[in-house]
Write a protein that holds these residues in place. Sequence first.
Motif, PDB file in Angstrom:
ATOM      1  N   MET A 116       0.826  -1.201   0.000  1.00 23.73           N
ATOM      2  CA  MET A 116       0.000   0.000   0.000  1.00 23.73           C
ATOM      3  C   MET A 116       0.863   1.255   0.000  1.00 23.73           C
ATOM      4  SD  MET A 116      -3.095  -0.936   2.638  1.00 23.73           S
ATOM      5  CE  MET A 116      -3.818   0.692   2.417  1.00 23.73           C
ATOM      6  N   LEU A 117       1.912   1.262   0.801  1.00 29.06           N
ATOM      7  CA  LEU A 117       2.789   2.425   0.885  1.00 29.06           C
ATOM      8  C   LEU A 117       3.458   2.701  -0.451  1.00 29.06           C
ATOM      9  CD1 LEU A 117       4.149   4.619   2.654  1.00 29.06           C
ATOM     10  CD2 LEU A 117       5.916   2.931   3.205  1.00 29.06           C
ATOM     11  N   MET A 118       3.722   1.661  -1.229  1.00 25.12           N
ATOM     12  CA  MET A 118       4.418   1.813  -2.506  1.00 25.12           C
ATOM     13  C   MET A 118       3.507   2.251  -3.645  1.00 25.12           C
ATOM     14  SD  MET A 118       7.629   1.323  -2.057  1.00 25.12           S
ATOM     15  CE  MET A 118       7.497   2.032  -0.411  1.00 25.12           C
ATOM     16  N   THR A 119       2.211   2.401  -3.415  1.00 25.87           N
ATOM     17  CA  THR A 119       1.298   2.839  -4.466  1.00 25.87           C
ATOM     18  C   THR A 119       1.463   4.336  -4.711  1.00 25.87           C
ATOM     19  OG1 THR A 119      -0.505   3.264  -2.895  1.00 25.87           O
ATOM     20  CG2 THR A 119      -0.364   1.045  -3.865  1.00 25.87           C
ATOM     21  N   ASP A 124       3.857  11.162  -2.213  1.00 22.99           N
ATOM     22  CA  ASP A 124       4.331  12.329  -1.457  1.00 22.99           C
ATOM     23  C   ASP A 124       4.817  11.917  -0.071  1.00 22.99           C
ATOM     24  OD1 ASP A 124       3.783  14.034  -3.538  1.00 22.99           O
ATOM     25  OD2 ASP A 124       1.803  14.610  -2.789  1.00 22.99           O
ATOM     26  N   LEU A 125       4.090  11.015   0.578  1.00 19.43           N
ATOM     27  CA  LEU A 125       4.504  10.546   1.899  1.00 19.43           C
ATOM     28  C   LEU A 125       5.864   9.874   1.832  1.00 19.43           C
ATOM     29  CD1 LEU A 125       3.951   9.984   4.901  1.00 19.43           C
ATOM     30  CD2 LEU A 125       2.716   7.905   4.204  1.00 19.43           C
ATOM     31  N   ARG A 126       6.079   9.066   0.799  1.00 19.08           N
ATOM     32  CA  ARG A 126       7.376   8.380   0.658  1.00 19.08           C
ATOM     33  C   ARG A 126       8.512   9.380   0.514  1.00 19.08           C
ATOM     34  NH1 ARG A 126       4.468   5.203  -2.984  1.00 19.08           N
ATOM     35  NH2 ARG A 126       5.650   6.010  -4.760  1.00 19.08           N
ATOM     36  N   ARG A 127       8.280  10.468  -0.227  1.00 20.97           N
ATOM     37  CA  ARG A 127       9.325  11.473  -0.410  1.00 20.97           C
ATOM     38  C   ARG A 127       9.686  12.154   0.905  1.00 20.97           C
ATOM     39  NH1 ARG A 127       6.961  12.170  -5.667  1.00 20.97           N
ATOM     40  NH2 ARG A 127       5.358  13.588  -4.854  1.00 20.97           N
ATOM     41  N   TYR A 128       8.703  12.258   1.798  1.00 18.40           N
ATOM     42  CA  TYR A 128       8.987  12.859   3.105  1.00 18.40           C
ATOM     43  C   TYR A 128       9.700  11.879   4.034  1.00 18.40           C
ATOM     44  CZ  TYR A 128       6.282  17.141   2.345  1.00 18.40           C
ATOM     45  OH  TYR A 128       5.840  18.356   1.889  1.00 18.40           O
ATOM     46  N   ILE A 129       9.395  10.590   3.908  1.00 19.99           N
ATOM     47  CA  ILE A 129       9.984   9.599   4.816  1.00 19.99           C
ATOM     48  C   ILE A 129      11.440   9.324   4.457  1.00 19.99           C
ATOM     49  CG2 ILE A 129       9.865   7.232   5.689  1.00 19.99           C
ATOM     50  CD1 ILE A 129       6.875   7.280   5.098  1.00 19.99           C
ATOM     51  N   LYS A 133      17.767   5.766  -1.603  1.00 19.55           N
ATOM     52  CA  LYS A 133      17.597   4.311  -1.562  1.00 19.55           C
ATOM     53  C   LYS A 133      18.087   3.763  -0.229  1.00 19.55           C
ATOM     54  CE  LYS A 133      16.803   0.198  -3.402  1.00 19.55           C
ATOM     55  NZ  LYS A 133      17.602  -0.245  -4.572  1.00 19.55           N
ATOM     56  N   ALA A 134      19.165   4.344   0.276  1.00 18.45           N
ATOM     57  CA  ALA A 134      19.707   3.883   1.558  1.00 18.45           C
ATOM     58  C   ALA A 134      18.697   4.107   2.690  1.00 18.45           C
ATOM     59  CB  ALA A 134      21.017   4.591   1.870  1.00 18.45           C
ATOM     60  N   GLU A 135      18.055   5.266   2.693  1.00 20.45           N
ATOM     61  CA  GLU A 135      17.054   5.555   3.723  1.00 20.45           C
ATOM     62  C   GLU A 135      15.831   4.657   3.574  1.00 20.45           C
ATOM     63  OE1 GLU A 135      16.211   9.712   3.520  1.00 20.45           O
ATOM     64  OE2 GLU A 135      17.976  10.265   4.721  1.00 20.45           O
ATOM     65  N   LEU A 136      15.440   4.374   2.324  1.00 23.90           N
ATOM     66  CA  LEU A 136      14.320   3.454   2.087  1.00 23.90           C
ATOM     67  C   LEU A 136      14.620   2.083   2.680  1.00 23.90           C
ATOM     68  CD1 LEU A 136      12.309   2.946  -1.185  1.00 23.90           C
ATOM     69  CD2 LEU A 136      13.265   0.989   0.014  1.00 23.90           C
ATOM     70  N   LEU A 137      15.818   1.575   2.391  1.00 22.68           N
ATOM     71  CA  LEU A 137      16.188   0.248   2.877  1.00 22.68           C
ATOM     72  C   LEU A 137      16.258   0.218   4.402  1.00 22.68           C
ATOM     73  CD1 LEU A 137      18.945  -0.701   0.275  1.00 22.68           C
ATOM     74  CD2 LEU A 137      16.609  -1.588   0.409  1.00 22.68           C
ATOM     75  N   ARG A 138      16.759   1.291   4.993  1.00 24.25           N
ATOM     76  CA  ARG A 138      16.844   1.345   6.456  1.00 24.25           C
ATOM     77  C   ARG A 138      15.449   1.420   7.070  1.00 24.25           C
ATOM     78  NH1 ARG A 138      17.826   5.381  10.607  1.00 24.25           N
ATOM     79  NH2 ARG A 138      18.672   4.267  12.408  1.00 24.25           N
TER      80      ARG A 138
END
Length: 247
Positions: A116-119, A124-129, A133-138
């Motif tokens: 759901m988060l990847m939709t 916009d939420l993902r860009r704030y979090i 790529k390193a931060e995504l993986l962490r």
Amino acid sequence: RAYRSNPFHNFEHACHVTMSVNKLLSRVVTPDLASGNDTSAMLRREEVAAEIHNFTHGLTSDPLAVFSIVFSALIHDVDHQGISNAQLAKEEPEMAEHYRNKSVAEQNSLDVAWDMLMTSRFADLRRYIFGSKAELLRFRQLIVNVVLATDIFDKELGQLRKDRWERAFHGGEALPSTIVNDLRATIVIEHIIQASDVSHTMQHWHVYQKWNRKLFMEMHEAFKAGRMSANPAEFWYKGEIGFFDNY
């Protein structure tokens, strides 16, 4: 929509756990800093912040980790079917095989929530979090660790947590300080989510009654539907005492 209408494992429970996590985090990561703009006050604030950073093993200085715990609380029971992992494995053998019969409900919650988060809806939420790529993986690794920590009935996971505690607090001399600090930070995070997941047992009597009744109803519905072997009415009192004694 990702939460089912179970009596206990529902969106209201997720919100209750999230609020409890936020409350515990606010007690852990918010320093009571001295006011004032003079040099001594500024130095004192820096000293207190440094002390709390060390005391919480770096958690106060890690906003991504803090957000990950809160986010994990919100998603930790997504798509929960109101039955135990053992029963879920019987009813959904393909799912159980996919997750190698380990924390099946928890891993399913992670996958459903992550999808759901990847939709595009949450772009916009993902860009704030996470901005890289390193931060995504962490972030992904953090929420996996936190959500899996809510599986308190897996004996192997429980033993791994005990071993981690021993290494972090009794075997640290043989490990680099950075590793010891990471181990201790992980333990702090696990304890926050685990305490929050059963926080109703430590709150007002009426709150405890409310959620205890909801859990009983959920398990009794499972029993009547043939999805649980034992009638919870026959062991509830002793089970609650045992939980308080042993958890």
